[in-house]
Design a protein around this motif. Structure first.
Motif, PDB file in Angstrom:
ATOM      1  N   LYS A 140       0.809  -1.220   0.000  1.00 39.81           N
ATOM      2  CA  LYS A 140       0.000   0.000   0.000  1.00 39.81           C
ATOM      3  C   LYS A 140       0.846   1.277   0.000  1.00 39.81           C
ATOM      4  CE  LYS A 140      -3.992  -2.092   0.161  1.00 39.81           C
ATOM      5  NZ  LYS A 140      -4.946  -2.034  -0.979  1.00 39.81           N
ATOM      6  N   ASN A 141       2.174   1.107  -0.047  1.00 32.17           N
ATOM      7  CA  ASN A 141       3.088   2.253  -0.089  1.00 32.17           C
ATOM      8  C   ASN A 141       2.856   3.196   1.088  1.00 32.17           C
ATOM      9  OD1 ASN A 141       5.228   3.697  -1.260  1.00 32.17           O
ATOM     10  ND2 ASN A 141       3.844   5.052  -2.373  1.00 32.17           N
ATOM     11  N   LEU A 142       2.809   2.617   2.287  1.00 30.35           N
ATOM     12  CA  LEU A 142       2.562   3.402   3.489  1.00 30.35           C
ATOM     13  C   LEU A 142       3.876   3.928   4.072  1.00 30.35           C
ATOM     14  CD1 LEU A 142      -0.055   1.075   5.245  1.00 30.35           C
ATOM     15  CD2 LEU A 142      -0.484   3.014   3.712  1.00 30.35           C
ATOM     16  N   THR A 143       3.772   4.991   4.835  1.00 32.52           N
ATOM     17  CA  THR A 143       4.941   5.552   5.497  1.00 32.52           C
ATOM     18  C   THR A 143       5.229   4.760   6.768  1.00 32.52           C
ATOM     19  OG1 THR A 143       3.704   7.090   6.898  1.00 32.52           O
ATOM     20  CG2 THR A 143       4.240   7.828   4.652  1.00 32.52           C
ATOM     21  N   SER A 144       6.332   5.076   7.418  1.00 35.57           N
ATOM     22  CA  SER A 144       6.697   4.377   8.643  1.00 35.57           C
ATOM     23  C   SER A 144       5.689   4.638   9.762  1.00 35.57           C
ATOM     24  CB  SER A 144       8.100   4.791   9.092  1.00 35.57           C
ATOM     25  OG  SER A 144       8.155   6.196   9.319  1.00 35.57           O
ATOM     26  N   GLU A 145       4.983   5.772   9.694  1.00 38.58           N
ATOM     27  CA  GLU A 145       4.004   6.104  10.726  1.00 38.58           C
ATOM     28  C   GLU A 145       2.630   5.504  10.450  1.00 38.58           C
ATOM     29  OE1 GLU A 145       5.811   8.547   9.178  1.00 38.58           O
ATOM     30  OE2 GLU A 145       7.312   8.758  10.777  1.00 38.58           O
ATOM     31  N   GLN A 146       2.425   4.959   9.251  1.00 40.26           N
ATOM     32  CA  GLN A 146       1.122   4.424   8.871  1.00 40.26           C
ATOM     33  C   GLN A 146       1.129   2.898   8.886  1.00 40.26           C
ATOM     34  OE1 GLN A 146       0.890   6.183   4.990  1.00 40.26           O
ATOM     35  NE2 GLN A 146       0.052   8.117   5.728  1.00 40.26           N
ATOM     36  N   ALA A 147       0.000   2.314   9.250  1.00 42.56           N
ATOM     37  CA  ALA A 147      -0.127   0.858   9.244  1.00 42.56           C
ATOM     38  C   ALA A 147      -1.601   0.486   9.158  1.00 42.56           C
ATOM     39  CB  ALA A 147       0.494   0.241  10.484  1.00 42.56           C
ATOM     40  N   PHE A 148      -1.919  -0.398   8.232  1.00 45.48           N
ATOM     41  CA  PHE A 148      -3.289  -0.896   8.122  1.00 45.48           C
ATOM     42  C   PHE A 148      -3.473  -2.178   8.926  1.00 45.48           C
ATOM     43  CE2 PHE A 148      -4.030   1.188   3.699  1.00 45.48           C
ATOM     44  CZ  PHE A 148      -4.061   2.429   4.298  1.00 45.48           C
ATOM     45  N   ARG A 149      -2.391  -2.869   9.221  1.00 48.67           N
ATOM     46  CA  ARG A 149      -2.437  -4.054  10.082  1.00 48.67           C
ATOM     47  C   ARG A 149      -1.388  -3.893  11.177  1.00 48.67           C
ATOM     48  NH1 ARG A 149      -4.460  -9.046  10.634  1.00 48.67           N
ATOM     49  NH2 ARG A 149      -5.725  -8.870   8.763  1.00 48.67           N
TER      50      ARG A 149
ATOM     51  N   PRO B  87     -13.562   1.353  17.236  1.00 50.30           N
ATOM     52  CA  PRO B  87     -12.937   0.829  18.455  1.00 50.30           C
ATOM     53  C   PRO B  87     -11.639   0.066  18.179  1.00 50.30           C
ATOM     54  CG  PRO B  87     -14.826  -0.512  17.861  1.00 50.30           C
ATOM     55  CD  PRO B  87     -14.831   0.670  16.939  1.00 50.30           C
ATOM     56  N   TYR B  88     -11.428  -0.319  16.915  1.00 52.27           N
ATOM     57  CA  TYR B  88     -10.221  -1.059  16.546  1.00 52.27           C
ATOM     58  C   TYR B  88      -9.112  -0.147  16.027  1.00 52.27           C
ATOM     59  CZ  TYR B  88     -13.111  -5.203  17.031  1.00 52.27           C
ATOM     60  OH  TYR B  88     -13.929  -6.183  17.538  1.00 52.27           O
ATOM     61  N   GLY B  89      -9.402   1.131  15.878  1.00 51.82           N
ATOM     62  CA  GLY B  89      -8.383   2.059  15.392  1.00 51.82           C
ATOM     63  C   GLY B  89      -7.966   1.806  13.958  1.00 51.82           C
ATOM     64  N   ALA B  90      -8.889   1.296  13.144  1.00 56.60           N
ATOM     65  CA  ALA B  90      -8.532   0.943  11.763  1.00 56.60           C
ATOM     66  C   ALA B  90      -8.324   2.157  10.843  1.00 56.60           C
ATOM     67  CB  ALA B  90      -9.576  -0.003  11.178  1.00 56.60           C
ATOM     68  N   PRO B  91      -9.268   3.102  10.787  1.00 53.55           N
ATOM     69  CA  PRO B  91      -9.036   4.260   9.914  1.00 53.55           C
ATOM     70  C   PRO B  91      -8.000   5.200  10.529  1.00 53.55           C
ATOM     71  CG  PRO B  91     -11.375   3.986  10.456  1.00 53.55           C
ATOM     72  CD  PRO B  91     -10.595   3.150  11.418  1.00 53.55           C
ATOM     73  N   GLN B  92      -7.357   5.965   9.693  1.00 52.83           N
ATOM     74  CA  GLN B  92      -6.421   6.997  10.154  1.00 52.83           C
ATOM     75  C   GLN B  92      -6.440   8.127   9.143  1.00 52.83           C
ATOM     76  OE1 GLN B  92      -2.222   5.188   9.428  1.00 52.83           O
ATOM     77  NE2 GLN B  92      -3.692   3.522   9.256  1.00 52.83           N
ATOM     78  N   VAL B  93      -6.054   9.286   9.574  1.00 45.30           N
ATOM     79  CA  VAL B  93      -6.013  10.437   8.665  1.00 45.30           C
ATOM     80  C   VAL B  93      -4.577  10.641   8.201  1.00 45.30           C
ATOM     81  CG1 VAL B  93      -6.347  12.923   8.426  1.00 45.30           C
ATOM     82  CG2 VAL B  93      -8.027  11.563   9.675  1.00 45.30           C
ATOM     83  N   ASP B  94      -4.390  10.616   6.902  1.00 47.99           N
ATOM     84  CA  ASP B  94      -3.092  10.922   6.311  1.00 47.99           C
ATOM     85  C   ASP B  94      -2.909  12.435   6.391  1.00 47.99           C
ATOM     86  OD1 ASP B  94      -1.011  11.605   4.503  1.00 47.99           O
ATOM     87  OD2 ASP B  94      -1.303   9.733   3.401  1.00 47.99           O
TER      88      ASP B  94
ATOM     89  N   ASN C 128       4.277  -3.585  23.364  1.00 47.16           N
ATOM     90  CA  ASN C 128       4.882  -2.892  22.215  1.00 47.16           C
ATOM     91  C   ASN C 128       4.073  -1.665  21.820  1.00 47.16           C
ATOM     92  OD1 ASN C 128       2.741  -4.502  21.217  1.00 47.16           O
ATOM     93  ND2 ASN C 128       3.642  -4.528  19.160  1.00 47.16           N
ATOM     94  N   ALA C 129       3.410  -1.046  22.783  1.00 46.52           N
ATOM     95  CA  ALA C 129       2.538   0.090  22.495  1.00 46.52           C
ATOM     96  C   ALA C 129       3.259   1.218  21.771  1.00 46.52           C
ATOM     97  CB  ALA C 129       1.911   0.614  23.784  1.00 46.52           C
ATOM     98  N   MET C 130       4.542   1.419  22.062  1.00 44.54           N
ATOM     99  CA  MET C 130       5.281   2.532  21.459  1.00 44.54           C
ATOM    100  C   MET C 130       5.499   2.338  19.964  1.00 44.54           C
ATOM    101  SD  MET C 130       5.827   4.831  23.739  1.00 44.54           S
ATOM    102  CE  MET C 130       7.139   5.805  23.010  1.00 44.54           C
ATOM    103  N   GLU C 131       5.503   1.070  19.500  1.00 48.14           N
ATOM    104  CA  GLU C 131       5.749   0.839  18.087  1.00 48.14           C
ATOM    105  C   GLU C 131       4.466   0.813  17.277  1.00 48.14           C
ATOM    106  OE1 GLU C 131       7.561  -3.104  18.006  1.00 48.14           O
ATOM    107  OE2 GLU C 131       5.776  -3.884  17.027  1.00 48.14           O
ATOM    108  N   LEU C 132       3.317   0.717  17.966  1.00 52.63           N
ATOM    109  CA  LEU C 132       2.049   0.666  17.263  1.00 52.63           C
ATOM    110  C   LEU C 132       1.651   2.046  16.788  1.00 52.63           C
ATOM    111  CD1 LEU C 132       0.076  -1.685  19.681  1.00 52.63           C
ATOM    112  CD2 LEU C 132       1.135  -2.312  17.500  1.00 52.63           C
ATOM    113  N   ARG C 133       0.899   2.062  15.682  1.00 50.96           N
ATOM    114  CA  ARG C 133       0.390   3.341  15.199  1.00 50.96           C
ATOM    115  C   ARG C 133      -0.573   3.898  16.224  1.00 50.96           C
ATOM    116  NH1 ARG C 133      -4.215   4.416  13.118  1.00 50.96           N
ATOM    117  NH2 ARG C 133      -4.726   2.255  12.654  1.00 50.96           N
ATOM    118  N   ALA C 134      -0.394   5.151  16.578  1.00 47.31           N
ATOM    119  CA  ALA C 134      -1.264   5.786  17.582  1.00 47.31           C
ATOM    120  C   ALA C 134      -2.672   5.923  17.043  1.00 47.31           C
ATOM    121  CB  ALA C 134      -0.722   7.155  17.955  1.00 47.31           C
TER     122      ALA C 134
END
Length: 209
Positions: free
Chosen positions: A26-35, A111-118, A203-209
């Motif tokens: 998906k060509n995501l940045t290091s701060e982005q994650a879909f999974r 509740p799962y934090g799936a969407p995010q704003v680029d 590993n909360a610090m490595e997860l996408r906020a």
């Protein structure tokens, strides 16, 4: 049909290949994650046996989670402009970047934090179930990449008939909120979502906020 995911917690080793394969595809940045892969661990405290020996019970396991393409998706209900849509034929939840206003309502609702704003394009982004791959007869990239075969994808009714309908596993939220299209084979030491306070996502610090 409603597509969904199956996750086998007895197979997952926490390698995060699914996360990286998705980022690359998906060509995501290091701060982005879909999974994301949660590392969840805790302790049950000390107990003494009949011989007077003290033991401590502890547990640790991994949970791989992405958008669950819920039966009643909170993101779709919360979107003020109808950008979030649930596909009539597949049940996959996706968004239209042309109409998205980047308000973040979907982010706050899920509740799962799936969407995010680029923040660069000011649009909402999320897992779309790799609908293009699925339409071409392929599996989502996270499923195809998993070296332990801990992920499966397909008709959620068929997956539940085969594996059961467990979805209530910490640190994931109460599944009754949105009826996620996911079923889980829990690890032997799993904790129910209602007892999530028994453990910690280490590993909360490595997860996408």
């Amino acid at each position: 049909m409603q597509y969904g995911f199956y996750f086998d917690g007895t197979r997952c080793t926490g390698c995060k290949t699914c996360v990286l394969a998705c980022k690359d595809n998906k060509n995501l940045t290091s701060e982005q994650a879909f999974r994301q892969v949660y590392e969840f661990e805790g302790a049950d405290g000390f107990t003494a046996d009949d011989a007077g020996c003290w033991n401590v019970g502890s547990f640790t396991y991994y949970v791989s989670s992405a958008c669950n393409h819920c039966a009643t998706p909170a993101c779709v209900e919360a979107c003020p402009v109808g950008t979030m849509t649930k596909h009539e034929d597949t049940g996959l939840v996706y968004n239209d970047p042309e109409t998205c206003i980047g308000c973040g309502s979907c982010v706050n609702a899920c509740p799962y934090g799936a969407p995010q704003v680029d923040t660069e394009i000011q649009k909402s982004i999320k897992c779309d179930g790799c609908h293009a791959r699925v339409e071409a007869g392929e599996m989502p990239i996270c499923v195809a990449a998993c070296p332990q075969r801990a992920l499966e994808f397909g008709d959620i009714d068929e997956l539940r008939a085969k594996y059961g309908d467990t979805a209530a596993i910490a640190p994931l939220p109460d599944p009754s909120q949105t009826t996620p299209s996911v079923c889980i084979n829990p690890p032997v030491c799993f904790v129910d979502w209602s007892e999530a306070d028994k453990g910690t996502v280490v590993n909360a610090m490595e997860l996408r906020a």
